[in-house]
Design an enzyme around this catalytic site. Structure first.
Site, PDB file in Angstrom:
ATOM      1  N   CYS A  83       0.836  -1.202   0.000  1.00  0.00           N
ATOM      2  CA  CYS A  83       0.000   0.000   0.000  1.00  0.00           C
ATOM      3  C   CYS A  83       0.875   1.257   0.000  1.00  0.00           C
ATOM      4  O   CYS A  83       1.563   1.534  -0.978  1.00  0.00           O
ATOM      5  CB  CYS A  83      -1.001  -0.029   1.142  1.00  0.00           C
ATOM      6  SG  CYS A  83      -2.300   1.226   0.979  1.00  0.00           S
ATOM      7  N   HIS A 193      -3.885  -4.748   0.007  1.00  0.00           N
ATOM      8  CA  HIS A 193      -3.489  -5.240   1.326  1.00  0.00           C
ATOM      9  C   HIS A 193      -3.561  -6.766   1.330  1.00  0.00           C
ATOM     10  O   HIS A 193      -4.623  -7.336   1.569  1.00  0.00           O
ATOM     11  CB  HIS A 193      -4.427  -4.678   2.402  1.00  0.00           C
ATOM     12  CG  HIS A 193      -4.235  -3.219   2.660  1.00  0.00           C
ATOM     13  ND1 HIS A 193      -3.315  -2.749   3.573  1.00  0.00           N
ATOM     14  CD2 HIS A 193      -4.818  -2.136   2.112  1.00  0.00           C
ATOM     15  CE1 HIS A 193      -3.355  -1.431   3.580  1.00  0.00           C
ATOM     16  NE2 HIS A 193      -4.259  -1.032   2.701  1.00  0.00           N
ATOM     17  N   GLU A 195      -2.644  -8.782   3.540  1.00  0.00           N
ATOM     18  CA  GLU A 195      -3.035  -9.283   4.871  1.00  0.00           C
ATOM     19  C   GLU A 195      -4.542  -9.268   5.072  1.00  0.00           C
ATOM     20  O   GLU A 195      -5.049  -9.888   6.008  1.00  0.00           O
ATOM     21  CB  GLU A 195      -2.332  -8.457   5.963  1.00  0.00           C
ATOM     22  CG  GLU A 195      -2.916  -7.085   6.226  1.00  0.00           C
ATOM     23  CD  GLU A 195      -2.475  -6.001   5.258  1.00  0.00           C
ATOM     24  OE1 GLU A 195      -2.787  -4.823   5.522  1.00  0.00           O
ATOM     25  OE2 GLU A 195      -1.821  -6.323   4.246  1.00  0.00           O
TER      26      GLU A 195
END
Length: 215
Positions: A83, A193, A195
């Site tokens: 990001c 992202h 994650e």
């Protein structure tokens, strides 16, 4: 024991990145959240995540003396930008009236046009937020086992425009195609992202944990 340094400069939900990396880590690899230059330069791999504004990110890095540390780490070992950790690798950003960045990858960061529309003519919201496809434009070890056009989670108002299109590793369409993943040497950086991106994101992180920096 090998370890991965997650760069802590006080911005973003870093603990979610650490948890996802710990989930993806092979046996014998430790994940360490740190803002210490010595820890970052001692790591086998470095992850540079982040959210927020480019000016704030660069100010936080400067306050901790981490700009040169990240430049050295990116040149010497596998390095993953996430990001904001992608955007500030560029030369500069349009954000905050213009912000000089790290200059690791030649190019610029531009803002999405507020007048963008979708295929039906409906106005697109800025920031670009939610799930969207990433189209892999070149082979790379971090794409291993991830189906083409898998969906990842995005939250951003700015996007990168590299000088050399050859570093683009993935694109995404939001009003227009934009570069959503870059690969240059031992650096791989992605706008989404991982994650927060379920199975494809965890697969990408697992691939990074195994990657030796070669393409």
């Amino acid at each position: 024991m090998k370890h991965v340094a997650v760069v802590d400069y006080g911005m973003g939900n870093l603990h979610s990145v650490v948890r996802a990396l710990e989930h993806a880590a092979p046996a014998g690899m430790r994940v360490h959240l740190t803002d210490r230059a010595a820890d970052i330069l001692a790591a086998d791999r470095v992850v540079f995540p982040g959210q927020g504004a480019a000016r704030d990110c660069m100010a936080a890095l400067g306050a901790r003396g981490l700009g040169p540390v990240l430049q050295e780490a990116a040149a010497t070992r596998p390095f993953l930008g996430i990001c904001m950790g992608l955007q500030v690798l560029m030369d500069d950003s349009d954000e905050n009236g213009g912000t000089p960045c790290l200059g690791l990858i030649p190019g610029h960061v531009r803002r999405f046009d507020d007048t963008m529309t979708d295929a039906r003519g409906a106005r697109l919201k800025i920031p670009h937020m939610g799930w969207n496809q990433v189209h892999q434009t070149r082979d790379h070890p971090l794409w291993a086992g991830i189906p083409q056009d898998s969906r990842f989670y995005f939250v951003h108002s700015y996007y990168v425009v590299p000088d050399d299109e050859g570093v683009v590793a993935g694109t995404t369409d939001y009003g227009r195609p934009f570069a959503s993943a870059l690969a240059a040497g031992q650096v791989f950086a992605i706008q989404c992202h991982p994650e927060k991106s379920a199975a494809p994101g965890l697969a990408l992180l697992a691939n990074f944990m195994q990657w030796d920096g070669a393409i």
